[in-house]
Design a protein around this motif. Structure first.
Motif, PDB file in Angstrom:
ATOM      1  N   ASP A  82       1.441 -20.469 -25.819  1.00 19.31           N
ATOM      2  CA  ASP A  82       2.109 -20.966 -26.480  1.00 19.31           C
ATOM      3  C   ASP A  82       3.353 -19.742 -27.082  1.00 19.31           C
ATOM      4  O   ASP A  82       4.520 -19.700 -27.254  1.00 19.31           O
ATOM      5  N   ALA A  83       2.050 -19.078 -27.046  1.00 21.14           N
ATOM      6  CA  ALA A  83       3.060 -17.464 -27.945  1.00 21.14           C
ATOM      7  C   ALA A  83       3.889 -16.744 -26.748  1.00 21.14           C
ATOM      8  O   ALA A  83       5.412 -16.597 -26.681  1.00 21.14           O
ATOM      9  N   LYS A  84       3.979 -17.089 -25.314  1.00 13.23           N
ATOM     10  CA  LYS A  84       4.526 -16.512 -24.714  1.00 13.23           C
ATOM     11  C   LYS A  84       6.051 -16.988 -24.507  1.00 13.23           C
ATOM     12  O   LYS A  84       7.068 -16.967 -24.360  1.00 13.23           O
ATOM     13  N   ALA A  85       5.629 -18.956 -24.672  1.00 13.95           N
ATOM     14  CA  ALA A  85       6.741 -19.740 -24.648  1.00 13.95           C
ATOM     15  C   ALA A  85       7.666 -19.572 -25.563  1.00 13.95           C
ATOM     16  O   ALA A  85       9.501 -19.312 -25.940  1.00 13.95           O
ATOM     17  N   ALA A  86       7.345 -19.106 -26.961  1.00  8.61           N
ATOM     18  CA  ALA A  86       7.648 -19.156 -28.548  1.00  8.61           C
ATOM     19  C   ALA A  86       8.310 -17.419 -28.403  1.00  8.61           C
ATOM     20  O   ALA A  86      10.045 -17.729 -28.911  1.00  8.61           O
ATOM     21  N   LEU A  87       7.920 -16.246 -27.731  1.00  7.12           N
ATOM     22  CA  LEU A  87       8.878 -14.587 -27.112  1.00  7.12           C
ATOM     23  C   LEU A  87       9.883 -15.221 -26.643  1.00  7.12           C
ATOM     24  O   LEU A  87      11.267 -15.047 -27.064  1.00  7.12           O
TER      25      LEU A  87
END
Length: 643
Positions: A595-600
């Motif tokens: 989720d963090a990678k997708a948001a960044l």
């Protein structure tokens, strides 16, 4: 009241072939009519020169020669010329009829155009002018009125031959040719000294007007507009229509440079720039609606071509269908009444018979006298055109006429050895036994291409004109042997025979080539110093660009790019970086790794994972290199720590 009803040509048959149906427009030098070619049964446009210009023999001669040349310019975006001729005092061109409107009509109705529409119109205009420039013609009066848009969407450029011919005449009188809003500075400073770059300048002004709905230079008088052309640059269209792409500003600036040496050398080069600019625009930029769209109609009072012709003395035509003056002769008036009959005798019918016979003889005598006076002494000049000299002599002899002077002249249209004109003309009534002179064609005049290699371009053009030829398209190439600005070669080669008036292409030296150094990433001052040391000029683009690769104040790109070759004195345009685009970093601490990678990445960042020994099997973000809510350059890398 309909003014066309008062036009003497409407309803007439011109030159025995063209039926004039309606007047379309009146310009500074000619009137345009819609007409029907009764021989081919097709509708066409008939352009008839104003009588004052038609009375100038030099003007008419130039007009005819240029009309023939333009007729050979076959291009789908050029209004075609079908025929040229004279009928009495009328000198005319028969041209293709375009059902539609002019670009001026479109701008009057819509104010300003979307960039896509403006380029859709500009590109065929440049294609037409490019073909003309390659053939050695310069339009000299490009403006929205001369851009025709057909009902089927075709774009065509009008008024080639007439404009070229007018320029030739007015250049000897010091007059300024053209519409003031579209004149290049060199046309104002040196009337008549014009090359394809004046058309390039006018096209730049037309593009500015299409994008903004207004002309770049305006004023209360033509003199003010001319002054602005000489002393003020054309502003970028985006200054009046915010949001226009930088590429369009660059295209207008390139075409309207006040120094002609900084402009593209002809319309072909501008067309390449226009297509490159279009390729660099997004769909949203092409379809952006300018704020000036659908604005009020513009003032077009100065749109008519401005020409100051030399003073002409036009003889007054002879009266038509007018009564003779009271003191004039009616040759039959004294013969219409017979003398009084002799006194009647009282006896016999013989005196009455004698009187009747005398009256009959008198009437016959009167008729013979009238015929002798009005017809018997005169005959019509037979048609001699396209006949051989021997046939012309036989026709004149059969008509009871003598042969006068027999002259010879070159002609592109009459076969060698045939009669091209007679004096008096065919059908004229002259006295029997009078003489008729005629001119025999020697065929087209041919001349040899002179040797102009090594001459400066202006001198080479002058030598070609002195030799009866026209300077054509100019191509520039690098040369280490021929100085910059001098002629390398001609096409066709020197010594080749060509018809007089043919266009000769010239290849001109750009001097020794210079390798353009790479100055991207340098400061403007350092880049300028390096380029000027290499013999190049420097121009800094007015707009800066965001760049994640280069810091603020560094050169982000250059035109031409490094590795390209340029000539000494050429200009390199530098575009300066205003630094990377800064965007807010999402807060991903505590999120799952995916989720963090997708948001960044969705925000425009790249992601690097730091798991260490303790985070090999972890799945939660414990920390991030740039805290959430702070700003970082778009495209930069954010490191997330996983535990």
């Amino acid at each position: 009241m309909d003014t066309t009803l008062q036009d003497p040509l409407v309803g007439q048959l011109l030159d025995g072939r063209y039926r004039v149906d309606a007047r379309i427009a009146v310009g500074g030098m000619a009137t345009v009519y819609r007409a029907l070619d009764t021989r081919l049964d097709r509708v066409l446009a008939l352009k008839v020169m104003h009588p004052a210009l038609a009375a100038d023999g030099v003007f008419v001669e130039r007009f005819i020669r240029e009309a023939k040349s333009v007729a050979r310019l076959a291009h789908p975006n050029v209004v075609q010329v079908f025929d040229q001729g004279t009928d009495g005092s009328y000198v005319y061109l028969a041209m293709e009829y375009i059902a539609g409107c002019t670009l001026r009509d479109v701008l009057r109705d819509r104010g300003a155009l979307q960039p896509r529409a403006a380029l859709d119109i500009l590109e065929p205009v440049l294609a037409a002018l490019g073909a003309a420039h390659r053939a050695g013609f310069v339009h000299r009066d490009m403006k929205p009125e001369n851009v025709l848009i057909g009902d089927d969407g075709r774009v065509k450029v009008a008024d080639f031959g007439l404009v070229r011919s007018v320029n030739t005449v007015t250049s000897t009188t010091g007059a300024v040719l053209g519409t003031v809003s579209y004149l290049a500075p060199e046309q104002i400073e040196q009337p008549g000294a014009a090359d394809p770059r004046v058309d390039v300048y006018a096209c730049g002004v037309v593009l500015y007007e299409m994008l903004t709905g207004e002309r770049p230079h305006d004023g209360d008088s033509p003199a003010i507009v001319l002054y602005k052309h000489l002393h003020e640059d054309v502003p970028p269209p985006s200054a009046l229509a915010p949001g226009l792409a930088y590429e369009l500003d660059e295209l207008v600036a390139s075409a309207t440079a006040r120094n002609p040496d900084l402009r593209p050398y002809d319309a072909v080069a501008v067309l390449a720039q226009a297509r490159e600019a279009r390729a660099g625009l997004s769909a949203d930029q092409l379809d952006a609606v300018p704020p000036q769209a659908n604005s009020a109609a513009q003032d077009t009072s100065d749109n008519r071509t401005s020409v100051i012709p030399r003073s002409l003395t036009v003889p007054r035509p002879l009266p038509v269908n007018e009564d003779e003056p009271e003191g004039g002769y009616h040759r039959t008036s004294r013969l219409e009444s017979a003398p009084p009959p002799p006194p009647r005798r009282r006896s016999g019918p013989r005196p009455r018979l004698v009187a009747i016979v005398a009256a009959v003889l008198l009437v016959l005598g009167v008729g013979a006298g009238v015929w002798y006076i009005n017809a018997g002494q005169f005959t019509e000049v037979p048609r001699l055109l396209e006949k051989t000299e021997a046939q012309a002599r036989d026709r004149l002899e059969s008509a009871g006429l003598d042969v006068g002077d027999v002259k010879h002249a070159y002609s592109d249209t009459f076969k060698r050895g045939t009669v091209m004109s007679s004096d008096p003309g065919p059908g004229s009534r002259i006295r029997s036994n009078d003489s008729v002179s005629f001119t025999v064609s020697d065929g087209p005049e041919t001349v040899r291409v002179p040797d102009v290699e090594g001459y400066r371009l202006d001198k080479a053009r002058s030598l070609l004109k002195d030799g009866g030829l026209e300077p054509g398209m100019v191509t520039r190439e690098f040369s280490e042997d021929v100085p910059r600005g001098s002629v390398i070669s001609t096409a066709p080669d020197k010594g080749t025979e060509r018809r007089a008036g043919s266009a000769i292409a010239l290849t001109v030296s750009k001097g020794s080539p210079i390798d353009v150094p790479d100055v991207t990433g340098r400061t403007v001052e350092d880049a300028r110093a390096e380029l000027e040391e290499a013999g190049l000029k420097v121009k800094v683009a007015p707009q800066q660009v965001t760049s994640s690769e280069f810091d603020k104040g560094q050169v982000a790109r250059q035109t031409p790019a490094d590795g390209r070759q340029a000539a000494e004195g050429d200009t390199v345009t530098l575009t300066v970086s205003k630094g990377p685009e800064m965007i807010e970093v999402p807060d991903v601490v505590g999120d799952k790794v995916d989720d963090a990678k997708a948001a960044l990445e969705g925000a425009g960042f790249q992601v690097d994972e730091d798991r260490g020994l303790l985070g090999l099997f972890g799945d939660t973000v414990k920390n991030q290199s740039v805290a959430g809510g702070e700003s970082a350059p778009k495209g930069s890398t954010i490191t997330i720590t996983i535990r």
